[in-house]
Design a protein around this motif. Structure first.
Motif, mmCIF file in Angstrom:
data_model
loop_
_atom_site.group_PDB
_atom_site.id
_atom_site.type_symbol
_atom_site.label_atom_id
_atom_site.label_comp_id
_atom_site.label_asym_id
_atom_site.label_seq_id
_atom_site.Cartn_x
_atom_site.Cartn_y
_atom_site.Cartn_z
ATOM 1 N N PRO A 82 0.582 -1.659 0.351
ATOM 2 C CA PRO A 82 0.206 -0.068 -0.019
ATOM 3 C C PRO A 82 1.288 1.689 0.144
ATOM 4 N N SER A 83 1.931 1.282 0.791
ATOM 5 C CA SER A 83 3.276 2.819 0.349
ATOM 6 C C SER A 83 3.202 3.129 -0.960
ATOM 7 N N LYS A 84 3.531 1.508 -1.584
ATOM 8 C CA LYS A 84 3.753 2.652 -3.626
ATOM 9 C C LYS A 84 3.305 3.303 -3.913
ATOM 10 N N HIS A 85 1.612 3.673 -3.597
ATOM 11 C CA HIS A 85 0.710 4.547 -3.827
ATOM 12 C C HIS A 85 1.313 6.090 -3.101
ATOM 13 N N LYS A 86 2.280 6.341 -2.273
ATOM 14 C CA LYS A 86 2.807 7.632 -1.354
ATOM 15 C C LYS A 86 3.962 8.007 -2.475
ATOM 16 N N ALA A 87 4.273 7.155 -3.505
ATOM 17 C CA ALA A 87 5.904 7.517 -4.388
ATOM 18 C C ALA A 87 5.098 8.228 -5.523
ATOM 19 N N ASP A 88 6.106 9.312 -5.581
ATOM 20 C CA ASP A 88 5.666 9.729 -7.104
ATOM 21 C C ASP A 88 5.966 9.453 -8.701
ATOM 22 N N ILE A 89 7.259 8.713 -7.997
ATOM 23 C CA ILE A 89 7.695 7.378 -9.115
ATOM 24 C C ILE A 89 7.434 5.883 -8.825
ATOM 25 N N ILE A 90 7.708 5.083 -9.723
ATOM 26 C CA ILE A 90 7.335 3.555 -9.389
ATOM 27 C C ILE A 90 7.833 3.445 -10.934
ATOM 28 N N ILE A 91 9.534 1.884 -9.635
ATOM 29 C CA ILE A 91 10.271 1.521 -11.236
ATOM 30 C C ILE A 91 10.343 0.536 -11.157
ATOM 31 N N ASN A 92 9.921 -0.460 -11.845
ATOM 32 C CA ASN A 92 9.897 -1.855 -12.438
ATOM 33 C C ASN A 92 11.394 -2.310 -11.812
ATOM 34 N N ALA A 93 11.652 -3.206 -11.032
ATOM 35 C CA ALA A 93 12.280 -3.639 -10.430
ATOM 36 C C ALA A 93 12.863 -5.009 -11.067
ATOM 37 N N GLU A 94 12.045 -5.266 -12.372
ATOM 38 C CA GLU A 94 12.484 -6.617 -13.042
ATOM 39 C C GLU A 94 13.351 -6.301 -14.085
ATOM 40 N N SER A 95 13.162 -4.972 -14.574
ATOM 41 C CA SER A 95 13.650 -4.324 -15.783
ATOM 42 C C SER A 95 15.565 -4.153 -15.294
ATOM 43 N N LYS A 96 16.160 -4.147 -16.811
ATOM 44 C CA LYS A 96 17.210 -3.809 -16.632
ATOM 45 C C LYS A 96 18.600 -2.962 -15.872
ATOM 46 N N ILE A 97 18.928 -3.302 -15.321
ATOM 47 C CA ILE A 97 19.968 -2.713 -14.771
ATOM 48 C C ILE A 97 20.185 -1.283 -15.595
ATOM 49 N N GLU A 98 20.204 -0.906 -16.675
ATOM 50 C CA GLU A 98 20.459 -0.316 -17.182
ATOM 51 C C GLU A 98 19.676 0.489 -17.985
ATOM 52 N N ASP A 99 18.245 0.277 -18.029
ATOM 53 C CA ASP A 99 17.168 0.828 -18.064
ATOM 54 C C ASP A 99 17.011 1.610 -16.915
ATOM 55 N N THR A 100 17.317 0.952 -15.931
ATOM 56 C CA THR A 100 16.655 1.506 -14.404
ATOM 57 C C THR A 100 18.236 2.841 -13.888
ATOM 58 N N ASN A 101 19.116 2.438 -14.842
ATOM 59 C CA ASN A 101 20.142 3.675 -14.374
ATOM 60 C C ASN A 101 19.892 4.910 -15.136
ATOM 61 N N LYS A 102 19.434 4.648 -16.427
ATOM 62 C CA LYS A 102 18.477 5.953 -17.076
ATOM 63 C C LYS A 102 17.831 6.377 -16.893
ATOM 64 N N VAL A 103 16.518 6.356 -16.132
ATOM 65 C CA VAL A 103 15.813 6.206 -15.180
ATOM 66 C C VAL A 103 16.280 7.396 -14.522
ATOM 67 N N ILE A 104 17.271 7.089 -13.898
ATOM 68 C CA ILE A 104 17.874 7.781 -12.597
ATOM 69 C C ILE A 104 18.899 8.616 -12.740
ATOM 70 N N GLN A 105 19.346 8.258 -14.066
ATOM 71 C CA GLN A 105 19.859 9.547 -14.907
ATOM 72 C C GLN A 105 19.465 10.333 -14.948
ATOM 73 N N GLN A 106 18.099 10.533 -15.678
ATOM 74 C CA GLN A 106 17.148 11.233 -15.971
ATOM 75 C C GLN A 106 16.736 12.487 -15.161
ATOM 76 N N ILE A 107 16.320 11.861 -13.416
ATOM 77 C CA ILE A 107 16.068 12.196 -12.652
ATOM 78 C C ILE A 107 17.020 13.534 -12.165
ATOM 79 N N ALA A 108 18.180 13.059 -12.517
ATOM 80 C CA ALA A 108 19.430 13.548 -12.139
ATOM 81 C C ALA A 108 19.560 14.253 -12.578
ATOM 82 N N ASN A 109 19.493 14.120 -14.120
ATOM 83 C CA ASN A 109 18.955 15.849 -15.257
ATOM 84 C C ASN A 109 18.246 16.916 -14.831
ATOM 85 N N LEU A 110 16.874 16.479 -14.382
ATOM 86 C CA LEU A 110 15.845 17.458 -13.909
ATOM 87 C C LEU A 110 16.887 18.257 -12.732
#
Length: 135
Positions: A82-110
């Motif tokens: 239930p706590s996941k609905h308190k998040a601003d972003i939900i990241i799929n943990a089953e994605s490739k690490i490279e894809d997750t790193n891209k999301v993190i980099q997008q956040i850093a770029n923001l």
């Protein structure tokens, strides 16, 4: 217990990541966050990862181990899910690490600032409520 609480001294920084299962269930801590990310995984993947870590925690695949496993997953469904609905972003943990790193980099770029990782608390971050990144 199975895990040991660790204390880490975190110095002020433009961005701080703090990770933990119950981070978003604690309203006092959650309210200190400007931006929240939830890393989501299917029940099957969580089970696979739990049993993979079990030997390191001296947990065997016996009645006691299965009882602990079932209790852990019951608590996940009651508190963590239930706590996941308190998040601003939900990241799929089953994605490739490279894809997750891209999301993190997008956040850093923001925010265009250096990032300090200590793990789910993110301070001084632009609010983009309701955005979900699916990898």
């Amino acid at each position: 217990g199975i895990s040991t609480p660790n204390k880490i001294l975190v110095k002020p920084a433009p961005l701080i990541f703090v990770e933990g299962l119950f981070t978003l269930t604690n309203d006092k801590l959650k309210d200190l966050m400007d931006f929240k990310i939830f890393v989501d995984a299917s029940k099957e993947v969580r089970a696979e990862r739990w049993w993979k870590r079990a030997p390191k925690r001296n947990i065997k695949n016996d009645l006691a181990g299965n009882t602990l496993f079932n209790r852990t997953f019951t608590m996940h469904d009651k508190f963590i899910e239930p706590s996941k609905h308190k998040a601003d972003i939900i990241i799929n943990a089953e994605s490739k690490i490279e894809d997750t790193n891209k999301v993190i980099q997008q956040i850093a770029n923001l925010i265009a600032r250096p990032i300090t990782f200590t793990g789910n608390l993110i301070k001084n971050f632009k609010k983009t409520r309701g955005r979900h990144f699916k990898n």
